[in-house]
Design a protein around this motif. Sequence first.
Motif, PDB file in Angstrom:
ATOM      1  N   GLY A  56       9.130   4.497 -27.306  1.00  0.00           N
ATOM      2  CA  GLY A  56       9.604   4.568 -26.074  1.00  0.00           C
ATOM      3  C   GLY A  56      10.204   6.012 -25.892  1.00  0.00           C
ATOM      4  N   GLU A  57      10.283   6.825 -26.684  1.00  0.00           N
ATOM      5  CA  GLU A  57      10.854   8.240 -26.858  1.00  0.00           C
ATOM      6  C   GLU A  57       9.832   8.943 -26.095  1.00  0.00           C
ATOM      7  OE1 GLU A  57      11.510  11.590 -30.211  1.00  0.00           O
ATOM      8  OE2 GLU A  57      11.670   9.614 -30.770  1.00  0.00           O
ATOM      9  N   ALA A  58      10.473   9.943 -25.318  1.00  0.00           N
ATOM     10  CA  ALA A  58       9.686  10.794 -24.416  1.00  0.00           C
ATOM     11  C   ALA A  58       8.933  11.805 -25.045  1.00  0.00           C
ATOM     12  CB  ALA A  58      10.569  11.433 -23.175  1.00  0.00           C
ATOM     13  N   CYS A  59       7.707  11.879 -24.382  1.00  0.00           N
ATOM     14  CA  CYS A  59       6.959  13.196 -25.164  1.00  0.00           C
ATOM     15  C   CYS A  59       6.231  13.880 -23.954  1.00  0.00           C
ATOM     16  CB  CYS A  59       5.774  12.685 -26.124  1.00  0.00           C
ATOM     17  SG  CYS A  59       6.664  12.091 -27.708  1.00  0.00           S
ATOM     18  N   ARG A  75      -3.529   3.473 -22.526  1.00  0.00           N
ATOM     19  CA  ARG A  75      -2.099   3.378 -22.426  1.00  0.00           C
ATOM     20  C   ARG A  75      -1.008   4.487 -21.939  1.00  0.00           C
ATOM     21  NH1 ARG A  75       1.256   1.078 -27.823  1.00  0.00           N
ATOM     22  NH2 ARG A  75       3.369   0.421 -26.632  1.00  0.00           N
ATOM     23  N   TYR A  76      -1.397   5.675 -22.108  1.00  0.00           N
ATOM     24  CA  TYR A  76      -0.677   6.609 -21.403  1.00  0.00           C
ATOM     25  C   TYR A  76      -1.414   7.560 -20.697  1.00  0.00           C
ATOM     26  CZ  TYR A  76       2.201   5.360 -25.654  1.00  0.00           C
ATOM     27  OH  TYR A  76       2.689   4.616 -26.729  1.00  0.00           O
ATOM     28  N   PRO A  77      -1.925   7.101 -19.385  1.00  0.00           N
ATOM     29  CA  PRO A  77      -2.714   7.924 -18.603  1.00  0.00           C
ATOM     30  C   PRO A  77      -2.383   9.105 -17.865  1.00  0.00           C
ATOM     31  CG  PRO A  77      -2.127   5.834 -17.612  1.00  0.00           C
ATOM     32  CD  PRO A  77      -1.576   5.795 -19.038  1.00  0.00           C
ATOM     33  N   ASN A  78      -0.820   9.061 -17.842  1.00  0.00           N
ATOM     34  CA  ASN A  78      -0.077  10.168 -16.799  1.00  0.00           C
ATOM     35  C   ASN A  78       0.573  11.305 -17.972  1.00  0.00           C
ATOM     36  OD1 ASN A  78      -0.778   8.575 -14.467  1.00  0.00           O
ATOM     37  ND2 ASN A  78       1.208   7.397 -14.942  1.00  0.00           N
ATOM     38  N   ILE A  79       0.194  11.307 -19.110  1.00  0.00           N
ATOM     39  CA  ILE A  79       0.668  11.977 -20.087  1.00  0.00           C
ATOM     40  C   ILE A  79      -0.435  13.261 -20.340  1.00  0.00           C
ATOM     41  CG2 ILE A  79       0.010  11.045 -22.395  1.00  0.00           C
ATOM     42  CD1 ILE A  79       2.808  11.873 -23.266  1.00  0.00           C
ATOM     43  N   ARG A  80      -0.115  14.447 -20.732  1.00  0.00           N
ATOM     44  CA  ARG A  80      -1.379  15.423 -20.995  1.00  0.00           C
ATOM     45  C   ARG A  80      -1.854  14.970 -22.475  1.00  0.00           C
ATOM     46  NH1 ARG A  80       1.729  18.633 -17.990  1.00  0.00           N
ATOM     47  NH2 ARG A  80       0.150  20.018 -16.540  1.00  0.00           N
TER      48      ARG A  80
END
Length: 353
Positions: A56-59, A75-80
Motif C-alpha cells: 500500500g505504499e505510494a510509488c 494490477r497497477y494500470p495507472n502507474i508509470r
Amino acid sequence: MKIAVIPHPGITFERMFSQWSPFFEEKICQSNSYMLKKELEKRDIELVPMERLEKGEACDAILHFSPFQFEALKRYPNIRHIYIAAEPPVVLPIHSELGDKLLAKYVFNAVIATNHQAVAENIFPVIWPKDFPKELPPKRKISWEEKKLACMFAANKFAVGKHELYTVRRQIIKCFEENASGQFDLYGAGWPNQLSVYKGYAEDKYKTSQRYRFSICLSNVAHIKGILDEKIFDAMIAGTVPVYQGIDEIEEYVPAGCFIDYRKFSTPLECLQFLREMTHQEYEQYQGNIHDFISSEKTRTKFSAVNAANAIESACRLSEQKKKRKIYVFQLLKLYNKIYNKVCEYEKVKGVF
C-alpha cells in the motif's frame, strides 16, 4: 520520487543492489546496480522493493528489470511502468529494434534500451554503467614466461541470427584446442567435459585471468549499436589484453591500443598466430595503454551511473501515461521468445559441442 523495482529473474532486491561487485573480492569495487541506486538517491529518487508497493505504499513508477511481468502491469494500470531492455536480442529476442519499439508503443510508458538502433520518443538509449575499482588492486606477480597464452570465460550458449557470435566463439575454442593445447583454457557453464581445454567454472574470475596474457572476450552479438557488455572491461581490469568483437563503434568507448580487434582476422588460426608472435615489448605497450585508460578519471566518469540515472529520471518524469496498454502485444512477444528458445535448444542438440 519513489520507484518500485521488479529485479532480474531469480534475484532479490537486496542482492541486486548489494554494494560490492562479485568480480572482485569484497570492498574493492562497488557494483554498477549499487552505484545506480546511489546516483538516483542524489536526485531524491528512491528505489524500493515491490513488496512496499504491494503493501500500500505510494510509488511514482515501477521499474521492470525482469520481462513478462503481466500481473504488475494489470494490477497497477495507472502507474508509470518503465522497462529496462538490457539483454541483447540474441538472449532476449524481444529486445530487437522492432521489439523495443512495440514495447514502447503499446505496453510501457518508456523503455530504457541498450540497443541504440531502436529509436522512438519514449525510448531512452543507455550505456549501462561499468564497475571500475577506485584503485586497481595489486596484480599477482606472474612473469611473462609463466603466463599461458589465452583464456575465455563464456557459457555454452546457442542463438540464431546472422549477427550472433556464439558460433564464432565455438570456432575459436575448436581451433585453439587443436593448435594451442596447454596454452588455452576455457571457463564457464555448460561445456562438455570431453573438451580438453575446459577447466570448469572459475570461482574467482579476476585472479584466474591473471594467469593469462590474453582474454578472448567476444560479445554475444555483433553490429548492434550500443550493446557494450562488461567482458572487455573485465579483461582489462584483470590485467589481460582483450581480444574483442562486438559493437562496430567500439573505438568510441575504448581506444584501439587497449584491445586486439578480432575483426581483422579472417580465421581463428590467424588470430592465434598473431597472439603467439606478439613480443613482450609489444604486449607491454598494450598493458600501458590499458592502465592509462582504466585509471583515468575521464573513463570512470564516462562509464559511471550518471547516464543510466539520467535515462531513468527522464523516463519517469517525461513519459506520458498510457490510456490503454495492449498487453496482448507483450504476450505475443513472449510467445515469440519461447519459440526462439526452442529453436536455440534444437541448434544446441545438433551443434558442434
